[in-house]
Design an enzyme around this catalytic site. Structure first.
Site, PDB file in Angstrom:
ATOM      1  CB  SER A 158     129.400  19.648 159.263  1.00 11.93           C
ATOM      2  OG  SER A 158     130.254  19.092 160.240  1.00 11.93           O
ATOM      3  CE1 TYR A 165     125.597  15.762 160.660  1.00  8.41           C
ATOM      4  CE2 TYR A 165     127.987  15.878 160.856  1.00  8.41           C
ATOM      5  CZ  TYR A 165     126.749  16.472 160.966  1.00  8.41           C
ATOM      6  OH  TYR A 165     126.648  17.783 161.384  1.00  8.41           O
TER       7      TYR A 165
HETATM    8  N1  LIG Z   1     126.199  20.859 166.845  1.00  9.54           N
HETATM    9  C1  LIG Z   1     127.263  20.628 166.121  1.00  9.54           C
HETATM   10  O1  LIG Z   1     128.339  20.280 166.656  1.00  9.54           O
HETATM   11  C2  LIG Z   1     127.205  20.789 164.635  1.00  9.54           C
HETATM   12  C3  LIG Z   1     128.416  20.838 163.929  1.00  9.54           C
HETATM   13  C4  LIG Z   1     128.379  20.999 162.557  1.00  9.54           C
HETATM   14  C5  LIG Z   1     127.177  21.120 161.897  1.00  9.54           C
HETATM   15  N2  LIG Z   1     126.019  21.054 162.620  1.00  9.54           N
HETATM   16  C6  LIG Z   1     124.764  21.175 161.857  1.00  9.54           C
HETATM   17  O2  LIG Z   1     124.001  22.224 162.396  1.00  9.54           O
HETATM   18  C7  LIG Z   1     122.624  22.039 162.062  1.00  9.54           C
HETATM   19  C8  LIG Z   1     121.758  22.290 163.283  1.00  9.54           C
HETATM   20  O3  LIG Z   1     122.009  21.288 164.240  1.00  9.54           O
HETATM   21  P1  LIG Z   1     122.152  21.570 165.803  1.00  9.54           P
HETATM   22  O4  LIG Z   1     123.558  21.263 166.160  1.00  9.54           O
HETATM   23  O5  LIG Z   1     121.568  22.869 166.178  1.00  9.54           O
HETATM   24  O6  LIG Z   1     121.273  20.350 166.366  1.00  9.54           O
HETATM   25  P2  LIG Z   1     119.914  20.323 167.194  1.00  9.54           P
HETATM   26  O7  LIG Z   1     119.508  18.888 167.186  1.00  9.54           O
HETATM   27  O8  LIG Z   1     120.109  20.994 168.505  1.00  9.54           O
HETATM   28  O9  LIG Z   1     118.910  21.189 166.325  1.00  9.54           O
HETATM   29  C9  LIG Z   1     118.391  20.726 165.113  1.00  9.54           C
HETATM   30  C10 LIG Z   1     117.009  21.310 164.890  1.00  9.54           C
HETATM   31  O10 LIG Z   1     116.501  20.780 163.656  1.00  9.54           O
HETATM   32  C11 LIG Z   1     115.193  20.242 163.883  1.00  9.54           C
HETATM   33  N3  LIG Z   1     114.946  19.164 162.917  1.00  9.54           N
HETATM   34  C12 LIG Z   1     115.457  17.913 162.898  1.00  9.54           C
HETATM   35  N4  LIG Z   1     114.964  17.208 161.869  1.00  9.54           N
HETATM   36  C13 LIG Z   1     114.115  18.039 161.200  1.00  9.54           C
HETATM   37  C14 LIG Z   1     113.314  17.912 160.034  1.00  9.54           C
HETATM   38  N5  LIG Z   1     113.228  16.760 159.358  1.00  9.54           N
HETATM   39  N6  LIG Z   1     112.600  18.969 159.610  1.00  9.54           N
HETATM   40  C15 LIG Z   1     112.645  20.150 160.301  1.00  9.54           C
HETATM   41  N7  LIG Z   1     113.365  20.318 161.428  1.00  9.54           N
HETATM   42  C16 LIG Z   1     114.109  19.283 161.861  1.00  9.54           C
HETATM   43  C17 LIG Z   1     115.210  19.790 165.323  1.00  9.54           C
HETATM   44  O11 LIG Z   1     113.913  19.644 165.875  1.00  9.54           O
HETATM   45  C18 LIG Z   1     116.039  20.881 165.986  1.00  9.54           C
HETATM   46  O12 LIG Z   1     115.229  21.965 166.396  1.00  9.54           O
HETATM   47  C19 LIG Z   1     122.531  20.614 161.503  1.00  9.54           C
HETATM   48  O13 LIG Z   1     122.457  20.666 160.098  1.00  9.54           O
HETATM   49  C20 LIG Z   1     123.833  19.981 161.949  1.00  9.54           C
HETATM   50  O14 LIG Z   1     124.229  18.919 161.126  1.00  9.54           O
HETATM   51  C21 LIG Z   1     126.007  20.898 163.951  1.00  9.54           C
END
Ligand SMILES: NC(=O)c1ccc[n+]([C@@H]2O[C@H](COP(=O)([O-])OP(=O)(O)OC[C@H]3O[C@@H](n4cnc5c(N)ncnc54)[C@H](O)[C@@H]3O)[C@@H](O)[C@H]2O)c1
Length: 295
Positions: free
Chosen positions: A145, A158
Site C-alpha cells: 500500500s 495497518y
Molecule cells: N482498497 C484500498 O484502498 C487499498 C489500498 C491499498 C492497499 N490495499 C490492499 O489491497 C488488498 C485487497 O484489499 P481490497 O481493497 O480489495 O479489500 P476487500 O476487503 O474488498 O477485499 C479483500 C479480500 O480478501 C479476503 N480476505 C480477508 N481476510 C482474509 C483471510 N484471512 N484469508 C483469505 N482471504 C481474506 C476478503 O474476503 C476479500 O475478498 C489488501 O491487502 C489491502 O490492504 C487496498
C-alpha cells in the site's frame, strides 16, 4: 492468445472481491488459469461464477491466509487441476480499525499483522517453491500500500503491516532473482473496494478485536471518513490494468497513484537529510567512507 502470461497459472489470495477479483479477471482474460482463495465462502462462489462467465479457467479454494494447512491444500488442488504454478498474488488483507496508538488494542495488532504480514509469508512459503521447481520462473506480487511508503496517523497497525510487506518484497526480490522469479510490491493509495468493512472477515480467534470501537471521524458528506476515502478511490479494474502494464515493464515497485509522489519524495528527502546530519556528526561522521560489508 500470445502474451507472456497466457497458458500459465496464477494463485490469488483474497480473490473473491475487490482488488483480488479485478486482478483475477484481468490475468484470466490474458489467458491465465486462475486460482482464487478466500475466507469468504459465499463471495468465493459468486466470484467463481463471474470468472467462469468470462470464459476464464478458474478454481476456487477456501483459504484463510493465516492457516498454513489451507495454503498446502490450495497448492495441491491447483497442481491437480492446472499443473505448474507461475504467479502468486499475495493480495488478501484487512484494513484494521482506525485508532491512536493508545486506543489500538493488542488483539487488533495481532489480527492485522497475522493476516497482512504472516498471510504473505505463509503464501510465499507454500507457493514460492512451486514456482521455483519447474525452472520457468514467474512472478510474486505482494499487495502492500502507499501506507507502506509513509506512516499513517491513526492507522499504525495497518501502515506497519504494509511497510513490512514492502520490506519483505525487497528482500525476496534479491533472494529469488537467481530463480528467475520477479517479486514486486504493489503500493496503491485508495481503491474503491470493501477494505473499510474488513471486520466482516474476522476469524473467531480474533473476536476480541470487536471490543475496540473505531475512531469514527465524520467526513463532509456525513459518511465515516475511512469509507469516504475508499469510496473516492480508483476502480479496481483500472489498478489491475496498471499491474499488467507494470509487469510488462518489469517494475519492482508498482505505483497506481502518481499524485502521491510528493509525499514519498518528501520522505526520501528527509532520509537523505538524516544521512547528511550523520556525516556531519562529531560522534559518527568519521565512518562516512567505511566499506559496507555485504553478506
Ligand atoms: N482498497 C484500498 O484502498 C487499498 C489500498 C491499498 C492497499 N490495499 C490492499 O489491497 C488488498 C485487497 O484489499 P481490497 O481493497 O480489495 O479489500 P476487500 O476487503 O474488498 O477485499 C479483500 C479480500 O480478501 C479476503 N480476505 C480477508 N481476510 C482474509 C483471510 N484471512 N484469508 C483469505 N482471504 C481474506 C476478503 O474476503 C476479500 O475478498 C489488501 O491487502 C489491502 O490492504 C487496498
Amino acid at each position: 492468445m500470445s502474451n507472456k502470461f497466457s497458458g500459465k497459472t496464477a494463485v490469488i489470495s483474497g480473490g473473491a472481491g475487490g482488488i483480488g477479483l479485478a486482478l483475477a479477471s484481468e490475468f484470466g482474460l490474458l489467458g491465465m488459469n486462475i486460482v482464487i482463495g478466500d475466507i469468504d465462502q459465499k463471495q468465493l462462489t459468486v466470484a467463481e461464477q463471474h470468472l467462469r462467465a468470462l470464459d476464464i479457467n478458474v478454481l476456487a479454494c477456501p483459504l484463510d491466509v493465516t492457516q498454513n494447512q489451507q495454503w498446502l491444500d490450495l497448492v495441491a488442488s491447483t497442481e491437480a487441476r492446472f499443473g505448474d504454478i507461475h504467479m502468486l498474488i499475495n493480495n488478501a488483507g484487512v484494513g484494521g480499525i482506525p485508532g491512536s496508538i493508545n486506543e489500538t488494542k493488542i488483539d487488533t495488532w495481532k489480527w492485522v499483522l497475522d493476516v497482512n504480514v504472516m498471510g504473505v509469508v505463509n503464501g510465499t512459503q507454500a507457493v514460492g517453491p512451486k514456482i521455483k521447481e519447474h525452472g520457468q520462473g514467474g512472478w510474486i506480487i505482494n499487495v502492500a500500500s502507499m501506507a507502506g511508503m509513509n506512516g499513517v496517523a491513526y492507522s499504525g497497525a495497518y501502515a506497519a503491516s504494509k511497510a513490512a510487506v514492502v520490506s519483505m518484497s525487497e528482500s525476496w526480490a534479491v533472494e529469488l532473482k537467481k530463480d528467475n522469479i520477479s517479486v514486486s510490491a504493489l503500493c496503491p493509495a485508495f481503491v474503491k473496494t470493501r477494505i473499510h468493512e474488513s471486520l466482516r472477515n474476522l476469524q473467531p480467534e480474533y473476536q476480541n478485536v470487536k471490543e475496540q470501537g473505531a475512531t469514527k471521524v465524520k467526513s463532509k458528506g456525513g459518511m465515516n471518513q475511512a469509507a469516504a476515502l475508499v469510496e473516492s478511490g480508483i476502480p479496481a479494474q483500472m489498478l489491475a490494468k496498471r499491474v499488467v502494464e507494470a509487469l510488462n515493464s518489469k517494475q519492482s515497485y508498482i505505483f497506481t497513484h502518481p499524485n502521491y509522489r510528493e509525499g514519498v519524495s518528501y520522505r526520501s528527502h528527509l532520509l537523505d537529510k538524516a544521512f547528511v546530519d550523520a556525516e556531519n556528526s562529531e560522534v559518527v561522521g568519521h565512518l562516512k567512507d567505511d566499506e559496507i560489508v555485504i553478506l
